[in-house]
Design a protein around this motif. Sequence first.
Motif, PDB file in Angstrom:
ATOM      1  N   ALA A 338       5.982   2.018   4.297  1.00 58.46           N
ATOM      2  CA  ALA A 338       6.279   1.310   3.053  1.00 58.46           C
ATOM      3  C   ALA A 338       6.561  -0.164   3.307  1.00 58.46           C
ATOM      4  N   THR A 339       7.395  -0.436   4.305  1.00 56.63           N
ATOM      5  CA  THR A 339       7.749  -1.822   4.625  1.00 56.63           C
ATOM      6  C   THR A 339       6.516  -2.641   4.966  1.00 56.63           C
ATOM      7  N   ARG A 340       5.654  -2.074   5.812  1.00 53.80           N
ATOM      8  CA  ARG A 340       4.461  -2.817   6.215  1.00 53.80           C
ATOM      9  C   ARG A 340       3.518  -3.032   5.032  1.00 53.80           C
ATOM     10  N   TYR A 341       3.395  -2.023   4.183  1.00 56.47           N
ATOM     11  CA  TYR A 341       2.499  -2.183   3.028  1.00 56.47           C
ATOM     12  C   TYR A 341       3.029  -3.246   2.060  1.00 56.47           C
ATOM     13  N   ILE A 342       4.345  -3.301   1.881  1.00 53.33           N
ATOM     14  CA  ILE A 342       4.923  -4.348   1.035  1.00 53.33           C
ATOM     15  C   ILE A 342       4.634  -5.720   1.642  1.00 53.33           C
ATOM     16  N   GLU A 343       4.764  -5.823   2.959  1.00 52.33           N
ATOM     17  CA  GLU A 343       4.448  -7.086   3.637  1.00 52.33           C
ATOM     18  C   GLU A 343       2.985  -7.471   3.449  1.00 52.33           C
TER      19      GLU A 343
END
Length: 435
Positions: A338-343
């Motif tokens: 999730a964190t990487r996709y938001i980035e």
Amino acid sequence: MYFADLRRRVMKVLAALMIVICCAHAAARELKIPEVGDLPRIDRNSPRPTREALRTSAYILKFKEHAPIGNGYVILTDHSEEDFLKPLEKLAKYREATLIKAGNLAELHQPHVLHNLRNRLVKLKPKYVALAPRQESYRENMLLGAWELLTTLDDDPYLDVFPGILVAPSSGSFKALIDRTIRFRAITAVDLRPFAISQVASNEETRSLQKAGVLRKVFASHGIKTPTLAVYTPKATGAPELKGEKSWKIRLTRKGGFVKEFPPGLSGVLRESRVVIMHGHGIPGMSCSVDIDGIPVGSRNEVILSGSCFSAVPTKSDFPRMTSAPGGYKMSQRPSFATRYIEQGATVFFGHMRLSSGFPHLYPVLEKWMSGGTVGEAYQQLINGIIDMRGFQSGRYVVQQPADQRRLPQNALLYVVFGDPALAPFEALSKAVKE
């Protein structure tokens, strides 16, 4: 003569046995794609699904509707740095929201914090509540504390608002998330472009592949084509395949060799997809055998739904440490999917902090959004459905520390939706006209 006749009879029996064995293997590897309307919808009063339905996750949780206590919008944050507060103030202005600053959302579950916030929310009567924790505050008891708070704004046991979570690992990515949120417009059917990714763990474990087939049928009923990717682990040498145009396969040569890049044709289609839906095992840094380094850079992937475990795992945990995850994968300290996709530019992400049930809880969220529902409406009705199913009540949400129990019932409540709760991901889809 006798022995020759006996030999012929034995050979016939062996031949028949081989046919039976081959047929059994073929049946075992046959991929049945049910209609979504044929899958049982369950709540606490429903008959228990069959063993096969449970094994293949071929059922759907019934949502529990509950009207919010008002029409306002509240942003609850523990950010104090200007680089995070400015984007939140911008969102507050856009949504005509009240911005409440708390000391530490990781301590949201503390009685004195709950009491003060509860009184404020009851007076403000919000419809939407956006939780905007610092990265270090985003953890299990923060979320469970939020459920304790937001289920006690009236007398029933259900969430009384439509929630959403706004979190990003840096001030730059947080500002970009808020800017995308304000610019976002509901995706139309013409521009939806879904993409379904599944992981085939073995010749027998094909439930994720089945769900990609189900999704393909669902979107087809709206006149929308769904490209698919199936990632086969080394144990899935004889597993079935989805047929049809734009149905890609990647076969891994070793279990830990996750996908970090895609073939050109597949990569182009994935980059242009507005919605990505994933089913399969996961650990921090991996979902459905796709590594976080494989997430497309500069893509149009805006709405992501992952049914994998640990797809939204926090960097700090209130739960006991796990050394291995379902599927036999070893745990490691890596950023969440999730964190990487938001980035990388996603605006909405559905996932789980820990052990996810996958399709039975993911699909009704997607379905609600496909009907034009907001991020927060789907999130609320999912959590309320789980509360109703499991019988959770006030005082039973937060996990007391130190936690040493391996299987905690609160795990069921650790679904997260990153996104503005008032945002509607899609325009309501209509059924395709049959010729």
